[in-house]
Design a protein around this motif. Structure first.
Motif, PDB file in Angstrom:
ATOM      1  N   ARG A 161       0.845  -1.199   0.000  1.00  0.00           N
ATOM      2  CA  ARG A 161       0.000   0.000   0.000  1.00  0.00           C
ATOM      3  C   ARG A 161       0.872   1.238   0.000  1.00  0.00           C
ATOM      4  O   ARG A 161       2.039   1.206   0.404  1.00  0.00           O
ATOM      5  N   SER A 162       0.299   2.312  -0.444  1.00  0.00           N
ATOM      6  CA  SER A 162       0.994   3.588  -0.509  1.00  0.00           C
ATOM      7  C   SER A 162       1.232   4.113   0.899  1.00  0.00           C
ATOM      8  O   SER A 162       0.324   4.102   1.736  1.00  0.00           O
ATOM      9  N   ALA A 163       2.427   4.593   1.159  1.00  0.00           N
ATOM     10  CA  ALA A 163       2.716   5.197   2.457  1.00  0.00           C
ATOM     11  C   ALA A 163       2.034   6.557   2.584  1.00  0.00           C
ATOM     12  O   ALA A 163       1.645   6.962   3.671  1.00  0.00           O
ATOM     13  N   ALA A 164       1.853   7.245   1.468  1.00  0.00           N
ATOM     14  CA  ALA A 164       1.260   8.576   1.485  1.00  0.00           C
ATOM     15  C   ALA A 164      -0.265   8.543   1.451  1.00  0.00           C
ATOM     16  O   ALA A 164      -0.921   9.456   1.941  1.00  0.00           O
ATOM     17  N   SER A 165      -0.817   7.496   0.858  1.00  0.00           N
ATOM     18  CA  SER A 165      -2.271   7.401   0.724  1.00  0.00           C
ATOM     19  C   SER A 165      -2.698   5.977   1.058  1.00  0.00           C
ATOM     20  O   SER A 165      -2.678   5.094   0.197  1.00  0.00           O
ATOM     21  N   PRO A 166      -3.094   5.702   2.299  1.00  0.00           N
ATOM     22  CA  PRO A 166      -3.373   4.334   2.734  1.00  0.00           C
ATOM     23  C   PRO A 166      -4.550   3.660   2.030  1.00  0.00           C
ATOM     24  O   PRO A 166      -4.748   2.466   2.177  1.00  0.00           O
ATOM     25  N   ASP A 167      -5.315   4.420   1.242  1.00  0.00           N
ATOM     26  CA  ASP A 167      -6.404   3.802   0.494  1.00  0.00           C
ATOM     27  C   ASP A 167      -5.956   3.334  -0.893  1.00  0.00           C
ATOM     28  O   ASP A 167      -6.743   2.764  -1.634  1.00  0.00           O
ATOM     29  N   VAL A 168      -4.692   3.558  -1.238  1.00  0.00           N
ATOM     30  CA  VAL A 168      -4.139   3.070  -2.507  1.00  0.00           C
ATOM     31  C   VAL A 168      -3.373   1.780  -2.216  1.00  0.00           C
ATOM     32  O   VAL A 168      -2.437   1.769  -1.423  1.00  0.00           O
ATOM     33  N   VAL A 169      -3.814   0.701  -2.860  1.00  0.00           N
ATOM     34  CA  VAL A 169      -3.270  -0.634  -2.605  1.00  0.00           C
ATOM     35  C   VAL A 169      -2.780  -1.226  -3.928  1.00  0.00           C
ATOM     36  O   VAL A 169      -3.450  -1.109  -4.950  1.00  0.00           O
ATOM     37  N   GLN A 170      -1.603  -1.840  -3.886  1.00  0.00           N
ATOM     38  CA  GLN A 170      -1.047  -2.497  -5.063  1.00  0.00           C
ATOM     39  C   GLN A 170      -0.962  -4.001  -4.831  1.00  0.00           C
ATOM     40  O   GLN A 170      -0.712  -4.451  -3.716  1.00  0.00           O
ATOM     41  N   VAL A 171      -1.166  -4.742  -5.909  1.00  0.00           N
ATOM     42  CA  VAL A 171      -1.019  -6.195  -5.872  1.00  0.00           C
ATOM     43  C   VAL A 171      -0.122  -6.586  -7.030  1.00  0.00           C
ATOM     44  O   VAL A 171      -0.335  -6.162  -8.168  1.00  0.00           O
ATOM     45  N   THR A 172       0.902  -7.377  -6.748  1.00  0.00           N
ATOM     46  CA  THR A 172       1.751  -7.950  -7.777  1.00  0.00           C
ATOM     47  C   THR A 172       1.506  -9.448  -7.772  1.00  0.00           C
ATOM     48  O   THR A 172       1.584 -10.082  -6.723  1.00  0.00           O
ATOM     49  N   GLU A 173       1.161  -9.983  -8.945  1.00  0.00           N
ATOM     50  CA  GLU A 173       0.899 -11.413  -9.067  1.00  0.00           C
ATOM     51  C   GLU A 173       1.807 -12.023 -10.118  1.00  0.00           C
ATOM     52  O   GLU A 173       2.087 -11.414 -11.141  1.00  0.00           O
ATOM     53  N   GLY A 174       2.254 -13.252  -9.858  1.00  0.00           N
ATOM     54  CA  GLY A 174       3.019 -14.023 -10.820  1.00  0.00           C
ATOM     55  C   GLY A 174       2.458 -15.437 -10.862  1.00  0.00           C
ATOM     56  O   GLY A 174       2.316 -16.089  -9.820  1.00  0.00           O
ATOM     57  N   TRP A 175       2.105 -15.903 -12.043  1.00  0.00           N
ATOM     58  CA  TRP A 175       1.499 -17.218 -12.247  1.00  0.00           C
ATOM     59  C   TRP A 175       2.376 -18.047 -13.169  1.00  0.00           C
ATOM     60  O   TRP A 175       3.133 -17.499 -13.967  1.00  0.00           O
ATOM     61  N   VAL A 176       2.268 -19.356 -13.086  1.00  0.00           N
ATOM     62  CA  VAL A 176       3.090 -20.224 -13.936  1.00  0.00           C
ATOM     63  C   VAL A 176       2.757 -20.022 -15.408  1.00  0.00           C
ATOM     64  O   VAL A 176       3.617 -20.185 -16.266  1.00  0.00           O
ATOM     65  N   SER A 177       1.511 -19.631 -15.706  1.00  0.00           N
ATOM     66  CA  SER A 177       1.129 -19.386 -17.098  1.00  0.00           C
ATOM     67  C   SER A 177      -0.129 -18.522 -17.144  1.00  0.00           C
ATOM     68  O   SER A 177      -0.870 -18.411 -16.159  1.00  0.00           O
ATOM     69  N   ARG A 178      -0.363 -17.943 -18.288  1.00  0.00           N
ATOM     70  CA  ARG A 178      -1.586 -17.172 -18.519  1.00  0.00           C
ATOM     71  C   ARG A 178      -2.811 -18.082 -18.362  1.00  0.00           C
ATOM     72  O   ARG A 178      -3.833 -17.682 -17.812  1.00  0.00           O
ATOM     73  N   GLU A 179      -2.681 -19.320 -18.833  1.00  0.00           N
ATOM     74  CA  GLU A 179      -3.777 -20.281 -18.749  1.00  0.00           C
ATOM     75  C   GLU A 179      -4.120 -20.627 -17.298  1.00  0.00           C
ATOM     76  O   GLU A 179      -5.295 -20.756 -16.941  1.00  0.00           O
TER      77      GLU A 179
END
Length: 101
Positions: free
Chosen positions: A43-61
């Motif tokens: 989450r953003s340190a400056a704006s706690p309502d802004v949240v980020q998610v990073t995802e990595g999957w073995v494949s698009r499928e």
């Protein structure tokens, strides 16, 4: 296990609902899924309502198959009322790093 598909999403919660959004994401059903290699919530340190998610999957499928499940659709439905607008997505394939929580 290598990552073949991934993305970075930025979500803005409705005012004051950032904590609720983070809790919901951290309970996401993709976390125990072995095809989901990376799932990082920030989450953003400056704006706690802004949240980020990073995802990595073995494949698009594998990602598509997971998001076609009832479990994933329920998560998406629960996320929607918390969001102030559309999420922003960027193509990203995690390649390595370090995480210690």
């Amino acid at each position: 296990m290598s990552v073949g598909h991934g993305f970075h999403a930025t979500m803005t919660a409705r005012p004051g609902r950032g904590d609720e959004l983070v809790r919901l994401l951290l309970d996401a059903p993709s976390l125990p899924n072995t095809d989901c290699v990376v799932f990082l919530v920030s989450r953003s340190a400056a704006s706690p309502d802004v949240v980020q998610v990073t995802e990595g999957w073995v494949s698009r499928e594998a990602h598509a198959a997971f998001f076609a499940t009832e479990q994933a659709q329920t998560l998406v439905a629960r996320l929607q009322p918390l969001l102030a607008g559309e999420s922003e997505y960027a193509d990203e394939v995690p390649v390595g790093g370090k995480a210690a929580f």
